[in-house]
Design a protein around this motif. Structure first.
Motif, PDB file in Angstrom:
ATOM      1  N   ILE A  78       0.843  -1.183   0.000  1.00 37.59           N
ATOM      2  CA  ILE A  78       0.000   0.000   0.000  1.00 37.59           C
ATOM      3  C   ILE A  78       0.884   1.240   0.000  1.00 37.59           C
ATOM      4  CG2 ILE A  78      -1.742   1.305   1.279  1.00 37.59           C
ATOM      5  CD1 ILE A  78      -2.869  -1.192   0.068  1.00 37.59           C
ATOM      6  N   ASP A  79       0.564   2.200  -0.876  1.00 35.54           N
ATOM      7  CA  ASP A  79       1.256   3.489  -0.964  1.00 35.54           C
ATOM      8  C   ASP A  79       2.606   3.396  -1.674  1.00 35.54           C
ATOM      9  OD1 ASP A  79       0.584   6.186  -0.423  1.00 35.54           O
ATOM     10  OD2 ASP A  79       2.204   6.303   1.025  1.00 35.54           O
ATOM     11  N   ASP A  80       2.938   2.237  -2.274  1.00 36.64           N
ATOM     12  CA  ASP A  80       4.140   2.150  -3.092  1.00 36.64           C
ATOM     13  C   ASP A  80       3.982   2.988  -4.351  1.00 36.64           C
ATOM     14  OD1 ASP A  80       6.085   0.749  -1.812  1.00 36.64           O
ATOM     15  OD2 ASP A  80       5.538  -1.206  -2.610  1.00 36.64           O
ATOM     16  N   VAL A  81       5.075   3.588  -4.797  1.00 35.07           N
ATOM     17  CA  VAL A  81       5.086   4.349  -6.046  1.00 35.07           C
ATOM     18  C   VAL A  81       5.540   3.410  -7.158  1.00 35.07           C
ATOM     19  CG1 VAL A  81       6.080   6.296  -7.291  1.00 35.07           C
ATOM     20  CG2 VAL A  81       5.554   6.509  -4.863  1.00 35.07           C
ATOM     21  N   VAL A  82       4.707   3.246  -8.182  1.00 41.49           N
ATOM     22  CA  VAL A  82       4.993   2.287  -9.245  1.00 41.49           C
ATOM     23  C   VAL A  82       4.773   2.940 -10.613  1.00 41.49           C
ATOM     24  CG1 VAL A  82       4.380   0.267  -7.855  1.00 41.49           C
ATOM     25  CG2 VAL A  82       2.612   1.421  -9.191  1.00 41.49           C
ATOM     26  N   VAL A  83       5.371   2.312 -11.605  1.00 42.92           N
ATOM     27  CA  VAL A  83       5.115   2.667 -13.003  1.00 42.92           C
ATOM     28  C   VAL A  83       4.633   1.403 -13.695  1.00 42.92           C
ATOM     29  CG1 VAL A  83       6.084   3.507 -15.163  1.00 42.92           C
ATOM     30  CG2 VAL A  83       6.885   4.465 -13.001  1.00 42.92           C
ATOM     31  N   VAL A  84       3.345   1.380 -14.078  1.00 41.54           N
ATOM     32  CA  VAL A  84       2.743   0.235 -14.742  1.00 41.54           C
ATOM     33  C   VAL A  84       1.991   0.717 -15.977  1.00 41.54           C
ATOM     34  CG1 VAL A  84       2.538  -1.267 -12.728  1.00 41.54           C
ATOM     35  CG2 VAL A  84       0.761   0.402 -13.186  1.00 41.54           C
ATOM     36  N   GLU A  85       2.096  -0.059 -17.042  1.00 42.26           N
ATOM     37  CA  GLU A  85       1.423   0.285 -18.286  1.00 42.26           C
ATOM     38  C   GLU A  85       1.755   1.711 -18.726  1.00 42.26           C
ATOM     39  OE1 GLU A  85      -0.660  -1.907 -20.107  1.00 42.26           O
ATOM     40  OE2 GLU A  85       0.254  -3.342 -18.728  1.00 42.26           O
ATOM     41  N   GLY A  86       2.992   2.136 -18.458  1.00 41.16           N
ATOM     42  CA  GLY A  86       3.412   3.479 -18.856  1.00 41.16           C
ATOM     43  C   GLY A  86       2.841   4.592 -18.004  1.00 41.16           C
ATOM     44  N   GLU A  87       2.205   4.258 -16.869  1.00 38.34           N
ATOM     45  CA  GLU A  87       1.587   5.256 -15.999  1.00 38.34           C
ATOM     46  C   GLU A  87       2.297   5.277 -14.651  1.00 38.34           C
ATOM     47  OE1 GLU A  87      -0.618   7.305 -16.914  1.00 38.34           O
ATOM     48  OE2 GLU A  87      -1.852   6.435 -18.510  1.00 38.34           O
ATOM     49  N   TRP A  88       2.499   6.500 -14.110  1.00 38.12           N
ATOM     50  CA  TRP A  88       3.114   6.682 -12.791  1.00 38.12           C
ATOM     51  C   TRP A  88       1.996   6.885 -11.768  1.00 38.12           C
ATOM     52  CZ3 TRP A  88       2.910  10.233  -8.901  1.00 38.12           C
ATOM     53  CH2 TRP A  88       3.941  10.232  -7.962  1.00 38.12           C
ATOM     54  N   GLY A  89       2.074   6.159 -10.660  1.00 32.02           N
ATOM     55  CA  GLY A  89       1.046   6.322  -9.639  1.00 32.02           C
ATOM     56  C   GLY A  89       1.407   5.605  -8.348  1.00 32.02           C
ATOM     57  N   ASN A 108      -2.620 -10.783 -10.310  1.00 33.90           N
ATOM     58  CA  ASN A 108      -1.515 -11.599 -10.827  1.00 33.90           C
ATOM     59  C   ASN A 108      -0.685 -10.841 -11.859  1.00 33.90           C
ATOM     60  OD1 ASN A 108      -3.308 -11.588 -12.908  1.00 33.90           O
ATOM     61  ND2 ASN A 108      -3.441 -13.807 -13.140  1.00 33.90           N
ATOM     62  N   TYR A 109      -1.127  -9.646 -12.271  1.00 31.64           N
ATOM     63  CA  TYR A 109      -0.317  -8.802 -13.166  1.00 31.64           C
ATOM     64  C   TYR A 109       1.044  -8.520 -12.525  1.00 31.64           C
ATOM     65  CZ  TYR A 109       1.134  -4.647 -15.814  1.00 31.64           C
ATOM     66  OH  TYR A 109       1.852  -3.748 -16.576  1.00 31.64           O
ATOM     67  N   PHE A 110       1.051  -8.303 -11.205  1.00 30.17           N
ATOM     68  CA  PHE A 110       2.277  -7.936 -10.502  1.00 30.17           C
ATOM     69  C   PHE A 110       3.154  -9.151 -10.197  1.00 30.17           C
ATOM     70  CE2 PHE A 110      -0.778  -4.603  -9.761  1.00 30.17           C
ATOM     71  CZ  PHE A 110      -0.040  -3.464  -9.973  1.00 30.17           C
ATOM     72  N   ILE A 111       2.672 -10.340 -10.563  1.00 29.16           N
ATOM     73  CA  ILE A 111       3.473 -11.548 -10.447  1.00 29.16           C
ATOM     74  C   ILE A 111       4.036 -11.957 -11.803  1.00 29.16           C
ATOM     75  CG2 ILE A 111       3.444 -13.987  -9.787  1.00 29.16           C
ATOM     76  CD1 ILE A 111       3.147 -12.108  -7.437  1.00 29.16           C
ATOM     77  N   GLU A 112       3.250 -11.738 -12.872  1.00 29.59           N
ATOM     78  CA  GLU A 112       3.604 -12.259 -14.188  1.00 29.59           C
ATOM     79  C   GLU A 112       4.297 -11.244 -15.091  1.00 29.59           C
ATOM     80  OE1 GLU A 112      -0.101 -13.540 -15.747  1.00 29.59           O
ATOM     81  OE2 GLU A 112      -0.293 -15.267 -14.382  1.00 29.59           O
ATOM     82  N   LYS A 113       4.096  -9.939 -14.857  1.00 26.56           N
ATOM     83  CA  LYS A 113       4.632  -8.929 -15.771  1.00 26.56           C
ATOM     84  C   LYS A 113       5.588  -7.988 -15.046  1.00 26.56           C
ATOM     85  CE  LYS A 113       0.655  -8.920 -18.897  1.00 26.56           C
ATOM     86  NZ  LYS A 113      -0.336  -8.086 -19.619  1.00 26.56           N
ATOM     87  N   PRO A 114       6.586  -7.477 -15.771  1.00 32.03           N
ATOM     88  CA  PRO A 114       7.525  -6.535 -15.140  1.00 32.03           C
ATOM     89  C   PRO A 114       6.884  -5.168 -14.925  1.00 32.03           C
ATOM     90  CG  PRO A 114       8.050  -6.795 -17.471  1.00 32.03           C
ATOM     91  CD  PRO A 114       6.959  -7.780 -17.178  1.00 32.03           C
ATOM     92  N   PHE A 115       7.289  -4.504 -13.867  1.00 24.71           N
ATOM     93  CA  PHE A 115       6.825  -3.153 -13.562  1.00 24.71           C
ATOM     94  C   PHE A 115       7.891  -2.486 -12.713  1.00 24.71           C
ATOM     95  CE2 PHE A 115       5.467  -5.822 -10.112  1.00 24.71           C
ATOM     96  CZ  PHE A 115       5.654  -5.061  -8.971  1.00 24.71           C
TER      97      PHE A 115
END
Length: 351
Positions: free
Chosen positions: A197-208, A233-240
């Protein structure tokens, strides 16, 4: 029309209902202060919901005692009926769920997010939230099964289904394999924690930021207040990218493209002055280097550090603005330009 015993019994029930609500309204806050006083808005809300459930719990717990003093009419005696048992199970389930929410905030209020390095707090919030969701599912399933066991028809159906449980399990397993995979991925994320919770991530080209981690999906709050909903499971199978995996501190970069005649040493001094004058810089990293050189411009990379990614973004914008202002004011000739070389041709006139 109701007869006199029926009216007396209904009046007693109404009086008991008012008494239970009034009693809990007066007594519960005082008892609460002896054990715990919530300090957050969500903690107070959880206590209010728990008190509402207890008001009805007190009423249903005392209701059978009315029979000792005022026997109910046969048509209204629901103490031994299935409806009373079902209502009791539903109410008890409600109390347990609200109690789990109260215990969650009692535990989490010991930790605060209002500090730079809140990695431990975010880890605990993620684990507690996921464990509570699993607990609620288990409680609801047990309550539902307990309600069904009070009906003979449901028992007969359950006995018949036992003979085909293996086949049904295989069919359900194939049909719900994605949901089961998401649930298992949720367990993995809750305890290995590639995200919190509250981690800063970049997924699908989006920062949030990670806003919610549910049993089967994750909600990412994008910087412009949009919400990106992804299967867990997106955060298990795909890079981010996770910018706060081990620490909130981060480095920011600013690229400048200027004329090769620029004085790099002077820009290094100017960068230091800009960083020293702003609280956005955490005073750890400060570098200006020539990282590329083309036939038209040179590329300068400014590297600076900040306590977290939002602060780093603001710091990068500030450095761009200040360096551009410095070049425009003091060395406008060093801004990128296109050169055109004109040669004068001479011809000899032969007589």
């Amino acid at each position: 029309m109701f007869n006199k015993p029926t009216l007396l019994f209904l009046g007693a029930c109404l009086g008991l209902l008012i008494f239970s609500h009034f009693f809990m309204e007066l007594v519960f806050p005082k008892l609460l202060r002896l054990f715990h006083k919530p300090s957050t808005r969500k903690g107070k809300q959880s206590m209010n919901k728990f008190s509402q459930a207890l008001k009805w719990g007190v009423f249903l717990a005392i209701y059978p005692l009315i029979g000792f003093f005022l026997p109910p009419p046969p048509s209204l005696n629901i103490t031994q009926e299935r409806v009373f048992i079902v209502l009791s199970i539903i109410l008890f389930t409600w109390i347990i769920i609200e109690l789990s929410n109260v215990l969650r905030y009692i535990f989490l209020e010991k930790y605060t997010f209002d500090k730079e390095d809140n990695l431990r707090e975010r880890r605990l919030v993620t684990q507690v939230a996921f464990i509570r969701k699993i607990f609620i599912i288990a409680v609801v399933v047990i309550a539902f099964a307990s309600i069904l066991m009070n009906f003979d028809s449901a028992r007969r159906i359950g006995t018949g289904l036992l003979t085909s449980a293996g086949i049904m399990g295989i069919i359900i397993g194939f049909a719900a394999q994605k949901s089961i995979a998401n649930l298992l991925a949720g367990f993995q994320i809750a305890f290995t924690q590639p995200i919190r919770i509250d981690d800063v991530v970049v997924v699908e080209g989006e920062w949030g930021k990670i806003e919610e981690i549910n049993l089967t999906y994750v909600v990412v709050q994008i910087w412009d207040q949009r919400r990106l909903v992804l299967p867990i499971n997106y955060f298990i199978e795909k890079p981010f990218q996770n910018w706060t995996r081990t620490t909130a501190a981060i480095w920011g970069t600013v690229f400048l493209y200027v004329d090769p005649t620029v004085n790099v040493c002077e820009l290094k001094v100017q960068l230091k002055e800009i960083l020293d004058a702003t609280p956005l810089w955490d005073k750890k990293v400060q570098v200006l280097q020539v990282t590329d050189w083309t036939e038209k411009t040179i590329e300068l990379r400014c590297l600076m550090s900040a306590k977290d990614s939002p602060t780093a973004f603001d710091l990068r914008c500030l450095v761009r603005e200040k360096l551009l202002e410095f070049l425009q004011k003091n060395h406008p000739e060093t801004l990128p330009k296109t050169r055109v070389l004109l040669e004068k041709e001479t011809t000899e006139i032969k007589n």
